[in-house]
Design a protein around this motif. Structure first.
Motif, mmCIF file in Angstrom:
data_model
loop_
_atom_site.group_PDB
_atom_site.id
_atom_site.type_symbol
_atom_site.label_atom_id
_atom_site.label_comp_id
_atom_site.label_asym_id
_atom_site.label_seq_id
_atom_site.Cartn_x
_atom_site.Cartn_y
_atom_site.Cartn_z
ATOM 1 N N THR A 7 3.089 10.566 -5.470
ATOM 2 C CA THR A 7 2.387 10.098 -4.470
ATOM 3 C C THR A 7 2.696 9.065 -3.374
ATOM 4 O OG1 THR A 7 1.251 8.386 -6.099
ATOM 5 C CG2 THR A 7 0.184 10.651 -5.746
ATOM 6 N N ALA A 8 3.566 7.948 -3.921
ATOM 7 C CA ALA A 8 3.876 7.014 -3.297
ATOM 8 C C ALA A 8 4.858 7.000 -1.986
ATOM 9 C CB ALA A 8 4.687 5.983 -4.105
ATOM 10 N N ASP A 9 4.936 6.488 -0.981
ATOM 11 C CA ASP A 9 5.743 6.641 0.287
ATOM 12 C C ASP A 9 6.833 5.476 0.171
ATOM 13 O OD1 ASP A 9 4.826 8.823 1.452
ATOM 14 O OD2 ASP A 9 2.952 7.650 2.292
ATOM 15 N N PHE A 10 6.792 4.547 -0.865
ATOM 16 C CA PHE A 10 7.711 3.496 -1.135
ATOM 17 C C PHE A 10 8.082 3.155 -2.395
ATOM 18 C CE2 PHE A 10 7.701 -1.351 -1.127
ATOM 19 C CZ PHE A 10 9.016 -1.506 -0.955
ATOM 20 N N ALA A 11 9.130 3.221 -2.819
ATOM 21 C CA ALA A 11 9.859 3.022 -4.141
ATOM 22 C C ALA A 11 11.096 2.464 -4.163
ATOM 23 C CB ALA A 11 9.676 4.305 -5.043
ATOM 24 N N VAL A 59 0.755 -1.043 -0.040
ATOM 25 C CA VAL A 59 0.093 -0.033 -0.163
ATOM 26 C C VAL A 59 0.894 1.233 -0.029
ATOM 27 C CG1 VAL A 59 -1.654 1.465 1.520
ATOM 28 C CG2 VAL A 59 -1.972 -1.054 0.920
ATOM 29 N N ARG A 60 2.083 1.257 0.627
ATOM 30 C CA ARG A 60 2.992 2.295 0.619
ATOM 31 C C ARG A 60 3.295 2.781 -0.623
ATOM 32 N NH1 ARG A 60 0.837 2.445 4.641
ATOM 33 N NH2 ARG A 60 1.712 1.409 6.933
ATOM 34 N N ALA A 61 3.494 1.619 -1.378
ATOM 35 C CA ALA A 61 3.834 1.933 -2.853
ATOM 36 C C ALA A 61 2.804 2.391 -3.946
ATOM 37 C CB ALA A 61 4.520 0.734 -3.421
ATOM 38 N N GLY A 62 1.630 2.554 -3.236
ATOM 39 C CA GLY A 62 0.476 3.008 -3.977
ATOM 40 C C GLY A 62 -0.015 1.631 -4.590
ATOM 41 N N SER A 63 0.109 0.500 -4.134
ATOM 42 C CA SER A 63 -0.475 -0.882 -4.767
ATOM 43 C C SER A 63 -0.333 -1.052 -6.265
ATOM 44 C CB SER A 63 -1.969 -1.161 -4.153
ATOM 45 O OG SER A 63 -2.081 -0.700 -2.907
ATOM 46 N N VAL A 64 0.636 -0.614 -6.825
ATOM 47 C CA VAL A 64 1.067 -0.565 -8.294
ATOM 48 C C VAL A 64 2.309 -1.323 -8.767
ATOM 49 C CG1 VAL A 64 -0.636 1.174 -8.978
ATOM 50 C CG2 VAL A 64 1.719 2.000 -8.263
ATOM 51 N N ALA A 65 2.661 -1.783 -9.843
ATOM 52 C CA ALA A 65 3.856 -2.226 -10.237
ATOM 53 C C ALA A 65 4.910 -1.031 -10.276
ATOM 54 C CB ALA A 65 3.717 -2.703 -11.438
ATOM 55 N N THR A 66 4.766 -0.104 -10.557
ATOM 56 C CA THR A 66 5.654 1.004 -10.891
ATOM 57 C C THR A 66 5.154 2.194 -10.097
ATOM 58 O OG1 THR A 66 6.238 0.545 -13.103
ATOM 59 C CG2 THR A 66 6.864 2.601 -12.268
ATOM 60 N N PRO A 67 5.496 2.500 -8.559
ATOM 61 C CA PRO A 67 5.100 3.480 -7.591
ATOM 62 C C PRO A 67 5.373 5.120 -8.375
ATOM 63 C CG PRO A 67 6.439 1.862 -6.597
ATOM 64 C CD PRO A 67 6.619 1.495 -8.017
#
Length: 582
Positions: free
Chosen positions: A463-467, A451-459
């Motif tokens: 917006t993302a807090d994780f990458a 979820v921190r990554a935006g729940s996507v394959a490429t954060p």
């Protein structure tokens, strides 16, 4: 009467010669002569004392110094004669440790100077030429000097708002016979330990070289007043085996919960090496090589090395500490461990794991799951929102080089992963190299982490807090991300979109010098600069944007290369790091 002019001239000349002869003692200055009875003595690692005898009529003495057996002399000072004839003393300070110096003295008498005296040769003393024990807490400002080797005999706390200053080149030993001997810098106190590449500050075992082992003593612990994400009373891991009552030198309870100031300042560590630490005072209650508990951003750490510690090399619980140029050679658990809301920024990190360490008897056991980086959000008591407890763990970790054993058999039963990111952690991990980890390069676990990554394959960095961006993975048996199973979720991450490279290049070819897998490293055989033509010489994320740029600020900058060293740049680890297993 007429007197011939030539007779008058002769008489004048004769009178002049007679007058000059009569007044020669007052018209000609006495000649300066070299001093006698000169000697030189090294009084410390940086001071030499020169002594000699004065003479009546001397008006001063110039001290000349040359470094080494063939160096040129230059004046370094001058000294006036004493009021009465006697011994003259001159102290020459600021010298290099264990270095040969030559001296000579030039006498001044009025406007004349003597020939230089005979040369004096002297070698400055080594660091630690004296010894002292630290047996109780430090509650007032104190300085530890490089000329003394100090031994920690017990659990020594710097408390009561005191500042502990440690000179460059100082050695502090953890007493092998005082189980768990450690140095704690408590909340409100400070440490100013600023070494140099030529004279690092060294914390090590009291045992002789060749006999030292991981867990010989406790470690270096700093407790600050910054935030963590656990509520209630949180006790520092490894403390309280002697109860809660404060008694100097005892292992009383230390808390790090309840902090309020992210910018808190606990001092400065620079060019500091900590070796053979990590004793466990009780089961599963280990001390680490470097422990940073709720340490604020006003604290500064740079050029630190952890060497052969029994638990983690660098552990960060909460806080907002910034650091750079951190080295971990061999760890019994994780090299870099961040959790409980750590939001600091770290750049230029090296970790090397080439073997499973053998600790001292009774000190604890090596972990079964050592990692290069292991980051958690919140776990355990006081995590009121479970993995979503705030502040979130969102560090920036840039330009890291993580090297594993390359062999499952030497990596523990469940470890062998370069980066273990789990339990709701966030963070930005950029411009790294992960190699020789036998199970996987990266493991991303738990839905809250995704979820921190935006729940996507490429954060999306906006917006993302994780990458994870611009990381090269090598020698991981083709497994960049650990396969999804149970809590493991990372198969949804896209390699191309995140510029994550599954390299076919062997780890040894990436760097200027790296031992073969299964070999024994040496400090001379480790050169972390990219080899000529290495793929890590390029491929870095040079321009940060969006939330990554905001978080990095001016402390961390992008690079065109990957890993901890720039191509053709300064070999910043040289001269102050060591590699040894005992």
């Amino acid at each position: 009467m007429f007197v011939p002019r030539r007779l008058v001239a002769s008489a004048v000349a004769a009178f002049s010669l007679l007058a000059a002869a009569c007044n020669s003692d007052s018209a000609t200055e006495p000649t300066a002569t070299p001093v006698i009875g000169a000697s030189s003595t090294a009084t410390s690692s940086s001071v030499v004392r020169i002594t000699f005898n004065s003479k009546a009529g001397d008006t001063g003495y110039n001290i000349e110094r040359a470094e080494g057996a063939a160096g040129s002399f230059a004046q370094v000072g001058s000294v006036a004669p004493p009021a009465t004839v006697g011994t003259v003393t001159y102290s020459d300070a600021g010298l290099k440790v264990t270095t040969l110096y030559r001296y000579r003295i030039v006498t001044v008498r009025g406007s004349t100077t003597s020939m230089p005296s005979a040369e004096l040769s002297v070698t400055t003393l080594a660091f630690g030429n004296a010894a002292a024990d630290l047996t109780t807490d430090i509650t007032a400002n104190r300085t530890l000097y490089a000329d003394t080797a100090y031994t920690l005999k017990g659990f020594i706390h710097v408390a009561n708002g005191a500042t502990l200053t440690i000179q460059a080149g100082t050695t502090i030993k953890g007493d092998f016979n005082s189980l768990g001997s450690s140095l704690f810098i408590l909340r409100g106190a400070r440490i100013q330990a600023v070494g140099t590449a030529a004279a690092p500050i060294v914390f090590t075992s009291s045992r002789a070289a060749g006999q030292r082992q991981p867990g010989d003593w406790g470690g270096l612990i700093i407790v600050g007043n910054a935030l963590i994400n656990r509520s209630g009373v949180v006790e520092l891991e490894g403390s309280a085996t002697d109860g809660q009552t404060v008694v100097g030198g005892k292992n009383y309870q230390v808390l790090y919960s309840g902090g309020t100031t992210q910018s808190d300042n606990s001092g400065t560590l620079s060019y500091v090496r900590v070796e053979f630490a990590g004793f466990a005072p009780s089961l599963n209650n280990e001390l680490n090589t470097f422990s940073f508990a709720a340490v604020g951003s006003g604290t500064r750490i740079s050029y630190l090395q952890a060497m052969a510690g029994l638990d983690d090399s660098f552990e960060f619980w909460g806080g907002a500490l910034d650091g750079d140029h951190l080295v971990s050679y061999e760890a019994a658990d994780d090299h870099f461990d961040m959790s409980e809301g750590f939001s600091g920024r770290l750049q230029y990190l090296i970790s090397l794991q080439s073997t499973v360490l053998t600790p001292r008897t009774g000190a604890g056991s090596p972990s079964s799951d050592p990692q290069g980086i292991e980051n958690d959000g919140c776990a355990g008591s006081g995590c009121d929102l479970a993995f979503n407890s705030t502040p979130l763990t969102i560090p920036v970790v840039a330009n890291f080089t993580l090297i594993g054993t390359g062999d499952v058999a030497t990596s523990g039963s469940s470890g062998g992963v370069g980066m273990m990111l789990r339990r709701g952690t966030g963070g930005y991990y950029v411009n790294g190299v992960v190699a020789r980890f036998p199970r996987a390069g990266i493991s991303v676990r738990d839905a809250d982490t995704y979820v921190r990554a935006g729940s996507v394959a490429t954060p999306d960095l906006a917006t993302a807090d994780f990458a994870i961006r611009n990381v090269l993975v090598s020698d991981v048996a083709g497994v960049v991300f650990q396969a999804a199973a149970g809590s493991t979720v990372q198969n949804s991450f896209d390699l191309v979109g995140n510029s994550i490279t599954n390299s076919t290049a062997a780890a040894a070819t990436l760097f200027t010098a790296l031992h073969a897998a299964g070999g024994t490293p040496t400090v001379a055989g480790l050169d972390w600069a990219p080899a000529t033509g290495s793929p890590i010489a390029t491929g870095g994320l040079a321009a940060f944007t969006d939330k990554l740029a905001t978080k990095a600020g001016t402390f961390i900058t992008g690079t065109t290369y990957q890993g901890a060293a720039a191509p053709g740049g300064t070999k910043w680890w040289n001269g102050w790091t060591v590699y040894t297993r005992n």
